[in-house]
Design an enzyme around this catalytic site. Structure first.
Site, PDB file in Angstrom:
ATOM      1  N   HIS A 262       0.824  -1.208   0.000  1.00 18.57           N
ATOM      2  CA  HIS A 262       0.000   0.000   0.000  1.00 18.57           C
ATOM      3  C   HIS A 262       0.860   1.260   0.000  1.00 18.57           C
ATOM      4  O   HIS A 262       0.657   2.168  -0.816  1.00 18.57           O
ATOM      5  CB  HIS A 262      -0.900  -0.007   1.236  1.00 18.57           C
ATOM      6  CG  HIS A 262      -1.670   1.260   1.443  1.00 18.57           C
ATOM      7  ND1 HIS A 262      -2.970   1.422   1.024  1.00 18.57           N
ATOM      8  CD2 HIS A 262      -1.313   2.444   2.021  1.00 18.57           C
ATOM      9  CE1 HIS A 262      -3.383   2.636   1.332  1.00 18.57           C
ATOM     10  NE2 HIS A 262      -2.402   3.287   1.943  1.00 18.57           N
ATOM     11  N   GLU A 263       1.834   1.319   0.904  1.00 20.81           N
ATOM     12  CA  GLU A 263       2.652   2.526   1.028  1.00 20.81           C
ATOM     13  C   GLU A 263       3.497   2.768  -0.215  1.00 20.81           C
ATOM     14  O   GLU A 263       3.753   3.914  -0.600  1.00 20.81           O
ATOM     15  CB  GLU A 263       3.535   2.445   2.273  1.00 20.81           C
ATOM     16  CG  GLU A 263       2.764   2.335   3.588  1.00 20.81           C
ATOM     17  CD  GLU A 263       1.807   3.489   3.831  1.00 20.81           C
ATOM     18  OE1 GLU A 263       2.012   4.584   3.263  1.00 20.81           O
ATOM     19  OE2 GLU A 263       0.834   3.304   4.581  1.00 20.81           O
ATOM     20  N   HIS A 266       1.688   4.860  -2.727  1.00 21.01           N
ATOM     21  CA  HIS A 266       1.828   6.310  -2.556  1.00 21.01           C
ATOM     22  C   HIS A 266       3.167   6.795  -3.100  1.00 21.01           C
ATOM     23  O   HIS A 266       3.239   7.842  -3.750  1.00 21.01           O
ATOM     24  CB  HIS A 266       1.734   6.682  -1.074  1.00 21.01           C
ATOM     25  CG  HIS A 266       0.390   6.460  -0.463  1.00 21.01           C
ATOM     26  ND1 HIS A 266      -0.781   6.766  -1.126  1.00 21.01           N
ATOM     27  CD2 HIS A 266       0.031   5.980   0.757  1.00 21.01           C
ATOM     28  CE1 HIS A 266      -1.805   6.476  -0.331  1.00 21.01           C
ATOM     29  NE2 HIS A 266      -1.340   6.001   0.805  1.00 21.01           N
ATOM     30  N   HIS A 272      -5.558   7.229  -2.050  1.00 23.89           N
ATOM     31  CA  HIS A 272      -6.459   6.259  -1.448  1.00 23.89           C
ATOM     32  C   HIS A 272      -7.697   6.048  -2.307  1.00 23.89           C
ATOM     33  O   HIS A 272      -8.111   6.923  -3.064  1.00 23.89           O
ATOM     34  CB  HIS A 272      -6.870   6.714  -0.047  1.00 23.89           C
ATOM     35  CG  HIS A 272      -5.778   6.565   0.963  1.00 23.89           C
ATOM     36  ND1 HIS A 272      -5.636   7.405   2.047  1.00 23.89           N
ATOM     37  CD2 HIS A 272      -4.757   5.676   1.044  1.00 23.89           C
ATOM     38  CE1 HIS A 272      -4.582   7.033   2.761  1.00 23.89           C
ATOM     39  NE2 HIS A 272      -4.041   5.994   2.164  1.00 23.89           N
TER      40      HIS A 272
END
Length: 306
Positions: A262-263, A266, A272
């Site tokens: 997930h990170e 970014h 998101h």
């Protein structure tokens, strides 16, 4: 301590394939676990269905600042800044709650109802849901079915090989989950990744941090914000060292590969999504494993078409 040998793109890919069955077996055993540790926003429980616009209650200023950090309140607006330090449920807070409920597909009431408070108290990524430069495709292009969002910046053309590194204090059991996460993004995007021993000069810097660690976004202790990262081309990725982390999916701990995946989204420029099945969904449950889904893949390939 960081390994002495470099991870190559191909080695990460084959590690991903060879261990995928192991990760899946752990996920199957543990995905339904729930952690009962208190949330830093636990004080909201006593406000459920009792506090709404016009009321004053202890903790509302803390909630305002929390929602401001997530992009639901414009804390740069001088007029609004004066309201962040009071405990009044004002128009600013009601608007923020409605916006939060809309993003996460909750019933839009503008109140602290049970469903909204429960969602707020879940552990999550600390990156804002709304960013000043974000391209919110989930709201602008619903007719396409797209839910992914952009952060407004991307790695420049020609920069498709990114180096990554860890500090000497990095947990050795976190290296493989991170390699799997790098490898997974590699399979769906034009990016290649390689390990660099010099932490300071790497494109992506991954570390475990606690509380106020100097980046302006302090962690809040166990079961709150579990990790955060920065948009391109900053490259910093931080796990909260106060959380329970495991290199596989296990009851009452957070899966390093799931959160790392997930990170890294970014880091590459994705924001998101309100889709709870997507890797780029902001919230995480202990014992949960998530992979990239179709929306994540469409997002990264739309941002970097070649």
């Amino acid at each position: 301590m960081a390994p002495k040998v470099s991870y190559t793109c191909s080695s990460m890919f084959f590690v991903l394939l060879s261990l995928s069955s192991l990760c899946i077996s752990h996920a199957h055993l543990s995905q339904n676990s729930e952690d009962k540790r208190p949330s830093p926003l636990g004080f909201l429980t006593k406000l459920i269905d009792t506090t709404h616009k016009g009321h004053k209650a202890g903790g509302l200023s803390e909630l305002k600042k929390y929602l401001a950090n997530l992009g639901y309140i414009d804390h740069t607006n001088p007029r609004i800044q004066t309201h962040l330090n009071n405990d009044v449920f004002d128009d600013t807070l009601e608007t923020a709650v409605r916006k939060y409920q809309e993003f996460y597909n909750l019933k839009i009431t503008g109140r602290l109802d049970q469903e909204t408070v429960k969602q707020l108290q879940e552990p999550r990524c600390g990156f804002p849901d709304f960013h000043p430069n974000a391209n919110l495709t989930s709201f602008a292009h619903n007719w396409t079915g797209a839910l992914y969002t952009y952060l407004g910046t991307a790695w420049p053309p020609g920069k498709r090989y990114l180096t990554f590194s860890y500090p000497k204090s990095f947990r050795s059991d976190a290296e493989l989950p991170m390699a799997l996460a790098f490898g997974r993004w590699m399979t769906v995007s034009p990016f290649k990744f390689g390990y660099r021993s010099d932490f300071g000069s790497a494109d992506v810097k991954v570390s475990f941090e606690r509380r106020d660690h100097g980046d302006g976004y302090p962690f809040d202790g166990p079961y709150g914000v579990v990790a955060h990262s920065f948009r391109p081309t900053d490259g910093r990725l931080h796990f909260d060292a106060d959380e329970r982390w495991t290199p596989y999916v296990a009851k009452e701990s957070f899966d390093l590969q799931t959160v790392g995946l997930h990170e890294l989204g970014h880091i590459l420029g994705l924001g998101h999504t309100p889709d709870p099945k997507a890797s780029m969904y902001a919230y995480f449950r202990p014992g949960e494993s998530r992979d990239l889904n179709e929306d994540d893949i469409r997002g990264i390939q739309s941002l970097y078409p070649n």
